[in-house]
Scaffold this active site. Structure first.
Site, PDB file in Angstrom:
ATOM      1  N   ALA A 138      -9.402 -25.265   3.216  1.00 56.92           N
ATOM      2  CA  ALA A 138     -10.056 -24.071   3.774  1.00 56.92           C
ATOM      3  C   ALA A 138      -9.076 -22.944   4.060  1.00 56.92           C
ATOM      4  O   ALA A 138      -9.379 -21.778   3.810  1.00 56.92           O
ATOM      5  CB  ALA A 138     -10.790 -24.459   5.058  1.00 56.92           C
TER       6      ALA A 138
ATOM      7  N   CYS B 124       6.084 -24.758   2.342  1.00 58.58           N
ATOM      8  CA  CYS B 124       4.909 -25.307   2.989  1.00 58.58           C
ATOM      9  C   CYS B 124       5.233 -25.869   4.376  1.00 58.58           C
ATOM     10  O   CYS B 124       4.532 -25.636   5.331  1.00 58.58           O
ATOM     11  CB  CYS B 124       4.279 -26.383   2.120  1.00 58.58           C
ATOM     12  SG  CYS B 124       2.497 -26.295   2.116  1.00 58.58           S
TER      13      CYS B 124
END
Ligand code: PLP
Length: 377
Positions: free
Chosen positions: A196, A318
């Protein structure tokens, strides 16, 4: 986020879309557990199921193919563990895959083969065809688009090879979703990971999409949520935000082409002073630019741009904080450039001015640092 700041790090996380924010807040006002049969429970269930349909729509599948999980990482891990439970005896992992795939594959204890990529970052399908001839059913992990370079892989072509060999194909579409149109069936994927927060939804929620050839085997035990595929009370607010973000992302897909135009204009400016654009010869996401300028260390670029109010990433940042040379750039045969790779990534709220400001800041830093290097030499 302050409007004077320039945020071009969407591949790390996208700012939350207003539609997603509203959906999250509305869901917080409900007290129900989606498993409860009373009125509040049913309302929460409705939110979850509406979001399931919205996420399914984004990739062209029916709602029943969508299992909500905690994010892209869990979706990748669940796909790989499920394939192992279904009896694959080896895993072929493309060289440019995200750590979520690489590490989940390694954790399973099965033999791992690395599918090489070429100088543009594209998977070598001739190699794959040969590798699939060996004994043992294989799971192939091939991402749709790379998080560092934006390079889009020939997934449908790979799928034809995988199916001919009776293998399974897992596609990490975490970065591609919301940036290019995705048709799960046309790609021939068996499972697909979505997240998401890369499309303007909240962090900590994602989905594993599964087709008829795949069986999702739950790794988290307990209640029968998610049709027994993933136990635990659903993250209702997160899921509602994910659904709203998916719907908005699908609506906004046509405007992504603008990002490509602005990205390419920035590429021209940095190339004019000698920078290299990685993966430029391959099909790429429209909003990702991976550049490298010899001798201009990634971390120095990130820090200098940050001082100028421009937020970007070095390599695959990340789990940031860690400074390591880009594994993807190394796999492309450009180890020489790996310490210098910088990722600039826009998205739904990025403007032309953002890309121009990034170019201004980068060129100013480059000439400053370059001049200092020349003084030292
Ligand atoms: N896969 C890819 C290609 C990604 O870029 C990322 C995050 O950067 C993930 C998986 C992990 O997703 P999440 O942060 O939702 O766990």
């Amino acid at each position: 986020m302050s409007r004077s700041a320039t945020y071009l790090d969407y591949n790390a996380t996208a700012p939350i879309r207003p539609e997603a924010r509203e959906a999250v807040l509305r869901a917080f006002d409900l007290a129900g557990n989606p498993s409860s049969v009373h009125a509040s429970g049913r309302k929460a269930r409705d939110l979850v199921e509406a979001a399931r349909a919205q996420v399914g729509d984004l990739v062209g599948v029916v709602a029943g193919s969508v299992t909500f999980v905690s994010g892209g990482t869990e979706a990748d891990a669940l796909a790989i563990a499920s394939a192992k439970a279904a009896g694959v005896s080896r895993i072929i992992v493309c060289a440019g895959e995200h750590d979520a795939v690489v590490e989940s594959a390694a954790a399973g204890g099965l033999p791992i083969l690395t599918l090489p990529i070429d100088g543009e970052g594209v998977a070598d399908l001739a190699w794959l065809e040969e590798a699939l001839k060996a004994d043992g059913r294989a799971l192939v992990c091939l991402m749709l688009a790379n998080n560092e370079t934006g390079v889009i892989q020939p997934v449908a072509e790979a799928s034809a090879l995988v199916r001919a060999a009776d293998g399974l194909l897992h596609v990490d579409a975490v970065q591609a979703a919301g940036k290019i149109a995705i048709d799960f069936t046309a790609l021939g994927a068996d499972t697909m990971a979505l997240s998401a927060h890369k499309i303007g939804g909240p962090q900590g929620v994602g989905a594993l999409v599964s087709g008829t050839r795949a069986t999702v085997v739950r790794q988290q035990h307990g209640g029968g949520q998610e049709r027994g595929r993933r136990a635990g009370t659903e993250n209702v607010a997160g899921i509602a935000g994910f659904g709203a973000a998916a719907q908005a992302a699908a609506r906004d897909l046509p405007s992504m082409a603008n990002q490509g135009t602005w990205r390419d204009a920035l590429a021209q400016r940095v190339k004019a002073v000698g920078a290299v654009v990685l993966g430029e010869g391959a099909p790429r996401l429209p909003q990702t630019l991976c550049l490298a300028a010899d001798g201009f260390a990634s971390q120095i670029q990130v820090m200098n741009l940050d001082l100028a109010g421009v937020m970007v990433s070095a390599g695959s940042a990340c789990s940031s904080g860690k400074v390591k040379a880009s594994r993807v750039v190394e796999a492309m045969g450009r180890s020489d450039l790996a310490p210098f790779a910088l990722r600039v990534s826009g998205g739904w709220a990025s403007t032309e001015q953002d890309w121009i400001s990034c170019g201004d800041a980068w060129l100013a830093a480059y000439s400053r640092i370059g001049a200092r290097r020349r003084e030292v030499a």
